[in-house]
Design a protein around this motif. Structure first.
Motif, short mmCIF file in Angstrom:
data_model
loop_
_atom_site.label_atom_id
_atom_site.label_comp_id
_atom_site.label_asym_id
_atom_site.label_seq_id
_atom_site.Cartn_x
_atom_site.Cartn_y
_atom_site.Cartn_z
N THR A 44 -3.81 11.36 0.61
CA THR A 44 -3.38 10.32 1.13
C THR A 44 -3.37 10.43 2.56
N THR A 99 -7.12 7.82 12.94
CA THR A 99 -7.24 6.76 13.76
C THR A 99 -6.91 7.10 15.29
N THR A 114 -8.63 3.84 -8.32
CA THR A 114 -7.53 4.50 -7.49
C THR A 114 -7.00 5.78 -7.98
N ASN A 140 0.97 -1.14 0.05
CA ASN A 140 0.07 -0.10 0.02
C ASN A 140 0.71 1.22 0.05
N THR A 199 -2.88 5.34 -3.20
CA THR A 199 -3.06 3.84 -2.22
C THR A 199 -4.49 3.72 -2.18
N GLU A 200 -4.73 2.62 -1.64
CA GLU A 200 -6.08 2.20 -1.34
C GLU A 200 -6.81 3.19 -0.51
N ASP A 201 -6.10 4.19 0.22
CA ASP A 201 -6.77 5.08 1.19
C ASP A 201 -6.80 6.36 0.24
N THR A 202 -5.89 6.46 -0.56
CA THR A 202 -5.96 8.13 -1.24
C THR A 202 -7.33 8.45 -1.67
N TYR A 203 -7.72 9.46 -1.49
CA TYR A 203 -9.05 10.16 -2.16
C TYR A 203 -8.75 11.30 -2.81
#
Length: 344
Positions: free
Chosen positions: A334, A340, A280, A248, A322-326
């Motif tokens: 990212t 969290t 992505t 990732n 990454t899979e978290d990037t928007y």
């Protein structure tokens, strides 16, 4: 931006105090006599006024820059050695110019260039240096694309001959650039880095300057991969792409496309889609900090089709999220992970 730049027209460069020059075309090469460096040619040799005798053993590579050479030949062999120089060496400095505009250069880089007697670099990069700096230099020496070895050796020979020399490149000298090559050639000549007070002046790399234009895509773990197989075989590049795409990481792609090697870009897109969601986010920056700058945010599924467009060439840097990037408000984001741990 990138350490390797696409050009299709052959060029020639001459120097009042330089070594061999070459054209981009693999079928023809030229050499020029040097007053302050090593000049080499397949058929003739010339003397250097600084004591660097030339060799007739070097040859031009059959590879056009950006494509693999079938016979594994190198651009040219190193000519003069430390024994060919008399007197006290000067200083050799590798200077990173940053993304391309004068305000993107660090003050340390500007100072180093103003203090250098000779400035050596790729023609396009010399053109990026402010006029007041180039006007202050005693000598400028440039070569067209694929002259990396000849111009780096030229810079070293000038320093060994007693001149204070800056060798320049866009971005940072340690990112797909010539700082390492300079040390390798110094070693091959029997010289040392301390002998020429070798120093590296960092510059803003393409990954960082392009990320700044895209938003905040690189704030977590990231890697970079160059698609140029001029020096690294494509199977190795493919292996690296599989390795990093399966994890990732944010991936920065350098040297994505040239007219001579479209297949590398296409293969890269296939590998990325094997490991990443088609949606992505992908950021594309062409010519960051230069007059022809273009910025685009798209998704991975659309990337390959853009290979035929003007926005992707050797001055382009691509940032794959990454899979978290928007994407938010036309910016790539990212997350670092603060969400969290903290409430905001």
């Amino acid at each position: 931006m990138s350490s390797e730049t696409n050009a299709d027209a052959a060029e020639e460069s001459t120097s009042k105090c330089g070594g061999a020059t070459e054209t981009e075309s693999a079928s023809s090469s030229t050499s020029s006599s040097s007053n302050c460096g090593a000049s080499s040619d397949e058929t003739s040799s010339s003397d250097s006024a600084c004591g660097a005798s030339s060799s007739d053993s070097s040859s031009a590579s059959e590879s056009s820059c950006g494509a693999s050479s079938d016979d594994g030949s190198t651009e040219q062999e190193v000519g003069a050695t430390i024994e060919d120089f008399d007197g006290e060496p000067g200083q050799l400095t590798a200077v990173g110019l940053g993304p391309g505009q004068p305000e993107g250069m660090t003050e340390r880089a500007k100072t180093a260039l103003l203090e250098a007697e000779h400035i050596v670099g790729y023609t396009t990069y010399i053109d990026l240096i402010p006029d007041e700096i180039t006007a202050a230099a005693d000598e400028l020496y440039d070569t067209p694309m694929c002259g990396e070895v000849s111009r780096t050796e030229e810079a070293i020979d000038r320093a060994l001959a007693g001149n204070d020399v800056a060798i320049v490149g866009s971005g940072d000298p340690n990112v797909y650039a010539l700082a390492g090559l300079a040390l390798e050639i110094l070693e091959s000549k029997g010289a040392t880095a301390s002998m020429v007070e070798f120093d590296v002046i960092p510059g803003v790399p393409a990954a960082q300057s392009c990320a700044a234009r895209l938003g905040a895509p690189l704030v977590n773990d990231t890697v970079s991969v160059s698609l140029s197989d001029h020096l690294v075989p494509m199977p190795e590049i493919e292996s690296r792409l599989h390795a990093v795409a399966s994890e990732n990481f944010t991936i920065t792609i350098y040297n994505p496309w040239s007219r001579k090697r479209r297949e590398n870009f296409q293969k890269c897109c296939e590998i990325l889609l094997t490991h990443r969601d088609p949606e992505t986010p992908v950021g594309i920056v062409h010519g960051a900090g230069r007059e022809d700058e273009q910025v685009m945010i798209t998704d991975l599924a659309e990337l390959e089709d853009l290979g035929e467009s003007e926005i992707i060439d050797m001055t382009t840097t691509i940032v794959v999220g990454t899979e978290d990037t928007y994407v938010w408000d036309d910016r790539m984001v990212t997350p670092r992970g603060y969400e969290t741990k903290y409430d905001y």
